[in-house]
Enzyme design. Structure first.
Site, PDB file in Angstrom:
ATOM      1  N   THR A 153       1.056  -1.231  -0.038  1.00  0.00           N
ATOM      2  CA  THR A 153      -0.132  -0.071  -0.135  1.00  0.00           C
ATOM      3  C   THR A 153       0.779   1.309  -0.080  1.00  0.00           C
ATOM      4  O   THR A 153       0.672   2.242  -0.731  1.00  0.00           O
ATOM      5  CB  THR A 153      -1.099   0.094   1.198  1.00  0.00           C
ATOM      6  OG1 THR A 153      -1.990  -1.172   1.306  1.00  0.00           O
ATOM      7  CG2 THR A 153      -1.891   1.335   1.486  1.00  0.00           C
ATOM      8  N   HIS A 213       2.151   2.095  -3.470  1.00  0.00           N
ATOM      9  CA  HIS A 213       1.233   2.593  -4.189  1.00  0.00           C
ATOM     10  C   HIS A 213       1.080   3.916  -3.945  1.00  0.00           C
ATOM     11  O   HIS A 213       0.990   4.642  -4.902  1.00  0.00           O
ATOM     12  CB  HIS A 213      -0.239   2.012  -4.165  1.00  0.00           C
ATOM     13  CG  HIS A 213      -0.250   0.508  -4.719  1.00  0.00           C
ATOM     14  ND1 HIS A 213      -0.275   0.004  -5.853  1.00  0.00           N
ATOM     15  CD2 HIS A 213      -0.708  -0.715  -3.919  1.00  0.00           C
ATOM     16  CE1 HIS A 213      -0.198  -1.193  -5.884  1.00  0.00           C
ATOM     17  NE2 HIS A 213      -0.350  -1.711  -4.803  1.00  0.00           N
TER      18      HIS A 213
END
Ligand code: ZN
Length: 350
Positions: free
Chosen positions: A40, A43
Site C-alpha cells: 500500500t 502505491h
C-alpha cells in the site's frame, strides 16, 4: 517531529518536520520504534490511480509499526505509558451492525491509518486505545513491527482447518511466506507455495514451505505425485491477486476443497464456475485481521515457537527511506523495516 510525508498529489515522499500529534480523549500517543513497508505504501509513493482516488495530501504514510506508549489521553484505562505496542491500522466506527456484533473487521465505515489519516512513518503516532495491541511477552522488535501483515497471513492461514491437510499457496510475497510458516506450524501435511521469483521461492523454503514451485518453469500438477497426492489440495490460499493463479488453484483443488483469497485483483476474474459447483469448492474473501482474535492468535503462535523472523530481510534508518522503498519495490526482499530511532544503519541488507 520527523515524518515521511506525501506532501502533494503526485509521485514521491519527503522526510519532513511536522507537528507531533497529541493524545485526545480515548487515544494513546506512541513513540514509533520500527515500521514495516507495505505494498500500500508503494502505491501511495508512486501515486497510481488507486492512490490518486483514495489519498488526500498532505498525509503521513505507514500502518505497520511497533512503538512505546508515551502518553495516554483522558479516558484511557488499560494501556499505560511504557507499554510496547503494535496497532491495528483499520479504524472502525463502533456503531454499525457488524461493529455492534463484535465483527469489527466487517465494519462498513473502516478507514485506514496512513491511508485516510496520518500514519506511523513518523517519530510519533496517535491511535484510539481500542486499536492498540500490547505485547505482554518478550518479542523481537522487527517481528512486532510487522504484526499487521503477519495478521493478514494468520487470518488467511487459519480460515480453514489445515491439520493434516495439503495446502497450496499462490504468491510468495511476504504474506504468502508467513502463511506458509503458519500453515506448517498448524500441522498441515504439506505446504506448496508458487511464485515466479527465484529469490522469493528460496526465502519461502527458509520459512518452512515443503515445496516452492516456480510456475514459469513447471506445473503444480507435476509436484503432486512426489508428495503422494492424487486427489488435489484440501486448502488453498490465494496471495498474488493474479487471475491465472486463482484459476490454476481451482483446477488443482480436491472435491470439497476450501480457498481463502487475500490477493486483491485489479479487475474482474473469470472462474470455472462448473468446477466450483460440481466439486463443491468454498471460496472466502479475507480482508485485514479479525479484531482481535487474529491478534491474540499471532501473539500465542509466537509464544509457542512459530518463527517468522527470516521474512525480514532488510533494515534501514529513517533517513534511508528512499533506499528502503527501492528495496521493497525491487521484489528481491522479504519485509523491509525502517528504524525510527536511528537516522542510518550501517548496512541495509541483513
Ligand atoms: Zn462499524
Amino acid at each position: 517531529m520527523r515524518a515521511l510525508v506525501k506532501t502533494a498529489a503526485g509521485p514521491g515522499l519527503e522526510l519532513a518536520d511536522v507537528t507531533a500529534p497529541q493524545a485526545g480523549t480515548g487515544q494513546v500517543l506512541i513513540r514509533v520504534l520500527r515500521t514495516g513497508i507495505c505494498g500500500t505504501d508503494l502505491h501511495i509513493d508512486s501515486w497510481d490511480d488507486w492512490a490518486a482516488r483514495t489519498v488526500r495530501a498532505p498525509l503521513v504514510l505507514g500502518h505497520e509499526f511497533v512503538g512505546e506508549v508515551v502518553e495516554t489521553g483522558p479516558g484511557v484505562q488499560d494501556v499505560k505509558a511504557g507499554d510496547l505496542v503494535s496497532g491495528e491500522g483499520h479504524l472502525v466506527c463502533g456503531k454499525c451492525r457488524n461493529c455492534m456484533a463484535g465483527r469489527r473487521h466487517l465494519c462498513i465505515r473502516t478507514i485506514g491509518l496512513g491511508v485516510h489519516t496520518d500514519g506511523a512513518f513518523a517519530e510519533y503516532v496517535v491511535l484510539p486505545e481500542s486499536n492498540v495491541w500490547v505485547h505482554r511477552h518478550p518479542i523481537d522488535l522487527d517481528v512486532a513491527a510487522i504484526f499487521d501483515p503477519f495478521g493478514n497471513a494468520v487470518h488467511t492461514a487459519l480460515s480453514f482447518p489445515v491439520l493434516g491437510e495439503d495446502v497450496l499457496i499462490t504468491g510468495a510475497g511476504p504474506i504468502g511466506m508467513m502463511a506458509a510458516a503458519v500453515a506448517g506450524h498448524a500441522g498441515a501435511r504439506s505446504v506448496v507455495i508458487t511464485d515466479v521469483s527465484p529469490y522469493r521461492l528460496d526465502l519461502a523454503r527458509k520459512m518452512g514451505a515443503t515445496l516452492a514451485v516456480d510456475v514459469s518453469q513447471g506445473a503444480i500438477a507435476d509436484v503432486m505425485p512426489g508428495l503422494r497426492m492424487s486427489e488435489g489440495f484440501d486448502v488453498g490460499m490465494e496471495m498474488s491477486g493474479r487471475a491465472d493463479a486463482l484459476q490454476d488453484m481451482i483446477a488443482h483443488m480436491s472435491p470439497g476443497g476450501r480457498i481463502a483469497i487475500l490477493g486483491l485483483p485489479t479487475g474482474e476474474v473469470a472462474l470455472d464456475m462448473a468446477a466450483i459447483v460440481t466439486r463443491m469448492l468454498t471460496l472466502r474473501g479475507i480482508y485485514g485481521r479479525e479484531m482481535y482474535e487474529t491478534w491474540y492468535a499471532m501473539s500465542v503462535l509466537l509464544q509457542n515457537g512459530l518463527d517468522i523472523s527470516p521474512v525480514i530481510t532488510h533494515r534501514f534508518g529513517y533517513e534511508q527511506h528512499a533506499e528502503a522503498f527501492a528495496a521493497a519495490r525491487s521484489g528481491r526482499c522479504g519485509k523491509v523495516v525502517i528504524d525510527w530511532t536511528r537516522p542510518t544503519l550501517a548496512a541495509g541488507a541483513s
